[in-house]
Design a protein around this motif. Structure first.
Motif, PDB file in Angstrom:
ATOM      1  N   HIS A 150       0.825  -1.206   0.000  1.00  0.00           N
ATOM      2  CA  HIS A 150       0.000   0.000   0.000  1.00  0.00           C
ATOM      3  C   HIS A 150       0.862   1.260   0.000  1.00  0.00           C
ATOM      4  O   HIS A 150       0.385   2.338  -0.354  1.00  0.00           O
ATOM      5  N   GLU A 151       2.120   1.129   0.403  1.00  0.00           N
ATOM      6  CA  GLU A 151       3.013   2.277   0.422  1.00  0.00           C
ATOM      7  C   GLU A 151       3.600   2.509  -0.975  1.00  0.00           C
ATOM      8  O   GLU A 151       3.838   1.569  -1.715  1.00  0.00           O
ATOM      9  N   GLY A 152       3.840   3.762  -1.276  1.00  0.00           N
ATOM     10  CA  GLY A 152       4.466   4.105  -2.544  1.00  0.00           C
ATOM     11  C   GLY A 152       3.448   4.574  -3.564  1.00  0.00           C
ATOM     12  O   GLY A 152       2.303   4.110  -3.577  1.00  0.00           O
ATOM     13  N   PRO A 153       3.850   5.481  -4.459  1.00  0.00           N
ATOM     14  CA  PRO A 153       2.926   6.025  -5.462  1.00  0.00           C
ATOM     15  C   PRO A 153       2.567   4.972  -6.512  1.00  0.00           C
ATOM     16  O   PRO A 153       3.328   4.036  -6.769  1.00  0.00           O
ATOM     17  N   ASP A 154       1.415   5.164  -7.140  1.00  0.00           N
ATOM     18  CA  ASP A 154       0.997   4.255  -8.208  1.00  0.00           C
ATOM     19  C   ASP A 154       2.022   4.193  -9.335  1.00  0.00           C
ATOM     20  O   ASP A 154       2.178   3.157  -9.986  1.00  0.00           O
ATOM     21  N   THR A 155       2.740   5.314  -9.586  1.00  0.00           N
ATOM     22  CA  THR A 155       3.707   5.331 -10.676  1.00  0.00           C
ATOM     23  C   THR A 155       4.809   4.293 -10.481  1.00  0.00           C
ATOM     24  O   THR A 155       5.448   3.888 -11.449  1.00  0.00           O
ATOM     25  N   PRO A 213      12.921  14.358 -29.980  1.00  0.00           N
ATOM     26  CA  PRO A 213      13.936  14.939 -29.096  1.00  0.00           C
ATOM     27  C   PRO A 213      13.741  14.599 -27.622  1.00  0.00           C
ATOM     28  O   PRO A 213      14.710  14.289 -26.920  1.00  0.00           O
ATOM     29  N   GLU A 214      12.490  14.673 -27.148  1.00  0.00           N
ATOM     30  CA  GLU A 214      12.255  14.413 -25.725  1.00  0.00           C
ATOM     31  C   GLU A 214      12.598  12.975 -25.350  1.00  0.00           C
ATOM     32  O   GLU A 214      13.116  12.706 -24.259  1.00  0.00           O
ATOM     33  N   ARG A 215      12.322  12.043 -26.235  1.00  0.00           N
ATOM     34  CA  ARG A 215      12.652  10.642 -25.967  1.00  0.00           C
ATOM     35  C   ARG A 215      14.166  10.440 -25.944  1.00  0.00           C
ATOM     36  O   ARG A 215      14.698   9.727 -25.080  1.00  0.00           O
ATOM     37  N   LEU A 216      14.849  11.035 -26.895  1.00  0.00           N
ATOM     38  CA  LEU A 216      16.303  10.926 -26.939  1.00  0.00           C
ATOM     39  C   LEU A 216      16.925  11.543 -25.690  1.00  0.00           C
ATOM     40  O   LEU A 216      17.848  10.979 -25.088  1.00  0.00           O
ATOM     41  N   ASP A 217      16.423  12.700 -25.271  1.00  0.00           N
ATOM     42  CA  ASP A 217      16.957  13.362 -24.080  1.00  0.00           C
ATOM     43  C   ASP A 217      16.743  12.515 -22.829  1.00  0.00           C
ATOM     44  O   ASP A 217      17.657  12.386 -21.998  1.00  0.00           O
ATOM     45  N   LEU A 218      15.550  11.928 -22.695  1.00  0.00           N
ATOM     46  CA  LEU A 218      15.261  11.127 -21.514  1.00  0.00           C
ATOM     47  C   LEU A 218      16.157   9.900 -21.461  1.00  0.00           C
ATOM     48  O   LEU A 218      16.704   9.552 -20.405  1.00  0.00           O
ATOM     49  N   LEU A 358      15.101   1.635 -12.137  1.00  0.00           N
ATOM     50  CA  LEU A 358      14.525   1.617 -13.482  1.00  0.00           C
ATOM     51  C   LEU A 358      13.845   2.937 -13.850  1.00  0.00           C
ATOM     52  O   LEU A 358      13.284   3.067 -14.939  1.00  0.00           O
ATOM     53  N   GLY A 359      13.878   3.888 -12.939  1.00  0.00           N
ATOM     54  CA  GLY A 359      13.338   5.203 -13.258  1.00  0.00           C
ATOM     55  C   GLY A 359      11.840   5.221 -13.495  1.00  0.00           C
ATOM     56  O   GLY A 359      11.356   5.940 -14.371  1.00  0.00           O
ATOM     57  N   THR A 360      11.095   4.468 -12.694  1.00  0.00           N
ATOM     58  CA  THR A 360       9.634   4.469 -12.869  1.00  0.00           C
ATOM     59  C   THR A 360       9.025   5.833 -12.553  1.00  0.00           C
ATOM     60  O   THR A 360       7.932   6.150 -13.032  1.00  0.00           O
ATOM     61  N   SER A 361       9.736   6.640 -11.784  1.00  0.00           N
ATOM     62  CA  SER A 361       9.164   7.913 -11.344  1.00  0.00           C
ATOM     63  C   SER A 361       9.224   9.002 -12.412  1.00  0.00           C
ATOM     64  O   SER A 361       8.510  10.006 -12.301  1.00  0.00           O
ATOM     65  N   ASP A 362      10.068   8.823 -13.439  1.00  0.00           N
ATOM     66  CA  ASP A 362      10.216   9.928 -14.397  1.00  0.00           C
ATOM     67  C   ASP A 362       9.707   9.594 -15.797  1.00  0.00           C
ATOM     68  O   ASP A 362       9.917  10.362 -16.734  1.00  0.00           O
ATOM     69  N   LEU A 363       9.027   8.458 -15.971  1.00  0.00           N
ATOM     70  CA  LEU A 363       8.567   8.093 -17.312  1.00  0.00           C
ATOM     71  C   LEU A 363       7.324   8.861 -17.722  1.00  0.00           C
ATOM     72  O   LEU A 363       7.222   9.338 -18.853  1.00  0.00           O
ATOM     73  N   ALA A 364       6.360   8.982 -16.817  1.00  0.00           N
ATOM     74  CA  ALA A 364       5.082   9.633 -17.163  1.00  0.00           C
ATOM     75  C   ALA A 364       5.290  11.139 -17.288  1.00  0.00           C
ATOM     76  O   ALA A 364       5.760  11.792 -16.352  1.00  0.00           O
ATOM     77  N   THR A 365       4.940  11.673 -18.432  1.00  0.00           N
ATOM     78  CA  THR A 365       5.028  13.119 -18.648  1.00  0.00           C
ATOM     79  C   THR A 365       3.693  13.810 -18.421  1.00  0.00           C
ATOM     80  O   THR A 365       3.662  15.023 -18.217  1.00  0.00           O
ATOM     81  N   HIS A 366       2.597  13.042 -18.473  1.00  0.00           N
ATOM     82  CA  HIS A 366       1.275  13.638 -18.347  1.00  0.00           C
ATOM     83  C   HIS A 366       0.416  12.782 -17.419  1.00  0.00           C
ATOM     84  O   HIS A 366       0.197  11.600 -17.689  1.00  0.00           O
ATOM     85  N   CYS A 387       5.024  14.719 -25.031  1.00  0.00           N
ATOM     86  CA  CYS A 387       4.355  13.576 -24.393  1.00  0.00           C
ATOM     87  C   CYS A 387       5.117  12.278 -24.649  1.00  0.00           C
ATOM     88  O   CYS A 387       5.353  11.908 -25.798  1.00  0.00           O
ATOM     89  N   ILE A 388       5.469  11.589 -23.574  1.00  0.00           N
ATOM     90  CA  ILE A 388       6.103  10.275 -23.655  1.00  0.00           C
ATOM     91  C   ILE A 388       5.207   9.196 -23.077  1.00  0.00           C
ATOM     92  O   ILE A 388       5.095   8.106 -23.626  1.00  0.00           O
ATOM     93  N   LYS A 389       4.525   9.475 -21.972  1.00  0.00           N
ATOM     94  CA  LYS A 389       3.624   8.501 -21.355  1.00  0.00           C
ATOM     95  C   LYS A 389       2.524   9.227 -20.619  1.00  0.00           C
ATOM     96  O   LYS A 389       2.774  10.205 -19.917  1.00  0.00           O
TER      97      LYS A 389
END
Length: 394
Positions: A150-155, A213-218, A358-366, A387-389
C-alpha cells in the motif's frame, strides 16, 4: 461508472457505462486508481478499428484496490492493492504451466485464431472491457492480479501491468552476451524501460534509436548512447559503423506496426481504415501489411548470428521480409506478447528498491483525470506537448 470508450477512428469518448459485476467465481472487481494509455492503444485509435465496436471500453494497463472477489479467489481480498496484467491467464493450463501466459489455453480466443484474451483490445482478443474506467471486472482473478504494497505512489507499480515486463522480456529474448552491444529501435515507453533494464543488468553498451527529441533526451539522462534518426541517411548502416562494421550483438524492435519510414504500407493501412468494417476485417485478416521500417532496421543492423527481439505489436499477414539476408546472416528472431507474470518475481525487487533503478518515477510526462483521456490519446499519438507517457486517474 465512467469509462473511456472507442467511437471511431481517432475518436474516443468518456461515457457512463454499467458498473461491472462478478460473473464467475474466479472474478474480482477492482476500483481503478491509475490506468495508462499504451502505445498499443494507439493501434486501436488508428489501424485496428475494424475490430472494435462503438462503446467498447479501452485500456489494458491498470491498477487499483480490490472491491469484491468471487468464491474461488483466495490470494487477494477486498482492500488489497493490486496491479492487473494486460493478458488474462488461468495459471493452470498446459501453456501457463510452461510460463507461456500470453498463450493461456483457458482464455485463448480460438474463433479468431489468437492467444490469451486481453483487456480492452478488440474482438480479436475477446472484447473484454478494459481498464480505462473507474472499475474493472478481472476474469481469472484467482491467478492474475499482482498484489503490491500500500506504500508508494501508483507510478512505481502501474507499469507492472504491461510495459515493464514487456521491456524485461524484450531484453531477456535479446540475450546479449557478456561485453556485448544492444541497440533499441524506438524510445517510447517500452524502449525507455528496455534500455534501462539492459544497463541495470550489466549490458556494456546500449544504443537507443529514435527521432523524437524528448525521448532521446530522456534516454540520454539514463546513460544510454543515443542515435537521432534525423541526423543519418541510413540507420542500419550507421549502427554497423558504430560497432566496427559488425553490428550490435542484439537489437530490439520496440516500435511495431506503425513505424515511420514506410510510406507505401502507411498508405495501405490508411486505405483499409477508410472501408466499412465488414470489408476491412477480411482484408486485415488475410492481406494486411505493417509499416516495417523499424523491424527491417533491427534485422539489417544486427551482427551475423545475432538476435532480433521484437516487442512492438504487429498485425500484418502479408508482410515482406528479407528472408535471404536473414538466412544468410543466421539471424535469430524472438517475439510475442509478453508473459507478464513470468517476469514479475525478477522485476519486483527493482520496483521496490527506494533508489528506483529503473526510473519508474520519471517516465510519465502527463498525469490526467480520466475525463481528459481523449486529449491524452491525441497528444500521445501526435507526440505533442513533449508527451512520452500518459497516466489517467479515474
Amino acid at each position: 461508472m465512467r469509462a473511456l470508450t472507442w467511437q471511431g477512428k481517432r475518436e474516443v469518448e468518456v461515457q457512463d457505462v454499467p458498473d461491472p459485476v462478478i460473473q464467475e467465481p474466479t472474478d474480482a472487481i477492482v476500483r481503478i486508481t491509475t490506468t495508462a494509455i499504451c502505445g498499443s492503444d494507439l493501434h486501436l485509435y488508428e489501424v485496428l478499428g475494424a475490430y472494435l465496436n462503438p462503446g467498447d471500453v479501452l485500456g489494458h494497463e491498470a491498477m487499483g484496490i480490490v472491491e469484491e472477489v468471487g468464491s474461488e479467489v483466495t490470494h487477494i481480498a477486498p482492500g488489497d492493492r493490486v496491479v492487473v496484467p494486460f493478458n488474462i491467464s488461468c495459471g493452470r493450463c498446459w501453456m501457463c504451466s510452461r510460463g507461456l501466459y500470453a498463450q493461456c489455453e483457458t482464455t485463448q480466443v480460438r474463433d479468431q485464431g489468437k492467444g490469451a484474451a486481453l483487456f480492452g483490445y478488440t474482438s480479436l482478443y475477446g472484447s473484454v472491457p478494459g481498464g480505462q474506467a473507474q472499475f474493472l471486472r478481472v476474469p481469472q482473478a484467482h491467478f492474475g492480479p499482482i498484489k503490491v504494497p500500500h506504500e508508494g505512489p501508483d507510478t512505481r507499480f502501474v507499469y507492472l501491468s504491461d510495459i515493464l515486463p514487456t521491456a524485461w522480456q524484450a531484453v531477456a529474448y535479446a540475450d546479449v552476451p557478456t561485453g556485448g552491444t544492444l541497440a533499441v529501435i524506438g524510445l517510447g515507453p517500452v524502449g525507455q524501460f528496455a534500455t534501462r533494464i539492459a544497463l541495470a543488468q550489466g549490458v556494456e553498451r546500449v544504443i537507443g534509436v529514435d527521432l523524437v527529441p524528448e525521448r532521446l533526451d530522456l534516454a540520454g539522462k539514463h546513460g544510454v548512447e543515443v542515435l537521432d534518426v534525423r541526423d543519418v541517411d541510413d540507420v542500419a548502416a550507421t549502427l554497423l559503423e558504430m560497432t566496427g562494421g559488425r553490428g550490435p550483438d542484439a537489437t530490439i524492435d520496440a516500435v511495431g506496426m506503425e513505424a515511420h519510414g514506410s510510406p507505401r504500407a502507411q498508405a495501405a493501412q490508411t486505405a483499409v481504415g477508410l472501408l466499412p468494417d465488414a470489408l476491412a476485417r477480411p482484408l486485415v485478416d488475410r492481406f494486411a501489411v505493417d509499416r516495417l521500417d523499424a523491424l527491417h532496421t533491427a534485422i539489417k543492423s544486427v551482427r551475423r548470428g545475432g538476435t532480433v527481439s521484437v516487442s512492438g505489436v504487429y498485425g500484418g499477414e502479408a508482410d515482406p521480409m528479407p528472408m535471404m539476408e536473414m538466412f544468410d546472416r543466421g539471424v535469430q528472431l524472438r517475439m510475442g506478447q509478453c508473459h507478464v507474470k513470468r517476469w514479475i518475481d525478477d522485476i519486483m525487487p527493482m520496483v521496490l528498491d527506494e533508489t528506483d533503478p529503473l526510473g519508474t518515477s520519471d517516465l510519465a510526462t502527463h498525469l490526467l483525470p480520466l475525463e481528459q483521456a481523449p486529449h491524452g490519446y491525441e497528444i500521445f499519438q501526435a507526440k505533442q506537448d513533449a508527451c512520452i507517457k500518459v497516466l489517467l486517474n479515474p
